[in-house]
Design a protein around this motif. Structure first.
Motif, PDB file in Angstrom:
ATOM      1  N   VAL A 299      22.401  -6.377   9.851  1.00 51.14           N
ATOM      2  CA  VAL A 299      21.404  -6.623  10.954  1.00 51.14           C
ATOM      3  C   VAL A 299      20.186  -5.467  11.000  1.00 51.14           C
ATOM      4  N   THR A 300      19.233  -5.819  11.136  1.00 47.69           N
ATOM      5  CA  THR A 300      17.939  -4.871  11.184  1.00 47.69           C
ATOM      6  C   THR A 300      17.235  -5.245  12.299  1.00 47.69           C
ATOM      7  N   LEU A 301      16.369  -3.966  12.696  1.00 46.63           N
ATOM      8  CA  LEU A 301      15.303  -4.120  13.990  1.00 46.63           C
ATOM      9  C   LEU A 301      13.965  -4.088  13.382  1.00 46.63           C
ATOM     10  N   ARG A 302      13.117  -5.077  13.985  1.00 52.13           N
ATOM     11  CA  ARG A 302      11.692  -5.028  13.371  1.00 52.13           C
ATOM     12  C   ARG A 302      10.826  -5.255  14.672  1.00 52.13           C
ATOM     13  N   LEU A 303       9.713  -4.384  14.431  1.00 46.77           N
ATOM     14  CA  LEU A 303       8.833  -4.287  15.599  1.00 46.77           C
ATOM     15  C   LEU A 303       7.650  -5.293  15.119  1.00 46.77           C
ATOM     16  N   HIS A 304       7.120  -6.090  15.978  1.00 49.19           N
ATOM     17  CA  HIS A 304       6.047  -7.130  15.711  1.00 49.19           C
ATOM     18  C   HIS A 304       4.873  -6.860  16.663  1.00 49.19           C
TER      19      HIS A 304
END
Length: 228
Positions: free
Chosen positions: A175-180
């Motif tokens: 699992v990864t977190l990503r900023l958009h």
């Protein structure tokens, strides 16, 4: 001789043509303005998986993940004279566990979002009188407020719990977190963060966190032993 109606049509046609050309020039100017957003740090701080029901009358129980995170990002370069607001959101992403498909798919769920308005559109935001007055004071005499778009969040609680259509999300790996971000201009097209440089508009650096695994769901027996 032309009738009055034809003269009105010619004037209106000329006016719309000039307006369209002016709007096109304004839209293209966004690509000529240097923008270099960057994420200095994005990481999870606390992970939790709980069981719950999708709504009050449902008898079905599902697993929900609660992901707290910390974020340090500078998106201030996204704000220009043509920026109306910037929509920022953080997603949790993980690969699909299905091995039947040859193409690897990615699950994506939003855990947090916010709207950052430009000084020229603060009145459109959902702000109270005190906050709106403070924003107007900080933007007074400035075409672009340098503090806009600077996000520093520590141990931020997510706005949304996430789940999976199968109802199972515990022990999910990679699992990864990503900023958009989505930039909404006053005139032009909606621009999203991209993986490559587009003109003077640089790609978003450091927008992905390191991978992690969601915790397993604690069984009732284990919980009772822990209390004992």
């Amino acid at each position: 001789m032309h009738s009055s109606w034809m003269r009105i049509q010619n004037v209106f046609s000329y006016f719309t043509t000039v307006l369209f050309a002016l709007g096109a020039c304004i839209a293209v100017s966004d690509l000529l303005t240097p923008r270099a957003p960057v994420v200095n740090s994005l990481k999870f701080t606390n992970l939790q998986v709980v069981r719950g029901r999708p709504h009050y009358y449902s008898s079905k129980h599902e697993e929900y993940a609660i992901i707290k995170f910390s974020l340090d990002a500078d998106l201030s370069s996204l704000f220009t004279w043509n920026t109306k607001d910037v929509f920022v959101y953080v997603t949790a992403e993980w690969p699909s566990s299905s091995s039947a498909s040859a193409n690897t798919t990615t699950n994506q769920a939003v855990i947090w979002d916010t709207i950052i308005t430009a000084p020229s559109s603060d009145y459109l935001g959902n702000y109270g009188p005190a906050t709106l007055k403070k924003l107007r004071k900080s933007a007074a005499g400035k075409s672009i407020d340098p503090s806009r778009g600077k996000l520093v969040l520590k141990n931020q609680r997510p706005k949304y719990q996430i789940t999976h259509p199968s109802g199972k999300i515990a022990s999910t790996e990679d699992v990864t977190l990503r900023l958009h971000y989505d930039v909404q201009p006053w005139v032009g097209v909606l621009m999203r963060n991209h993986n490559v440089d587009v003109g003077l508009w640089k790609k978003l650096e450091g927008s992905v966190s390191r991978t992690f695994t969601l915790p397993s769901l604690k069984k009732k027996d284990e919980a009772k032993k822990a209390k004992a």
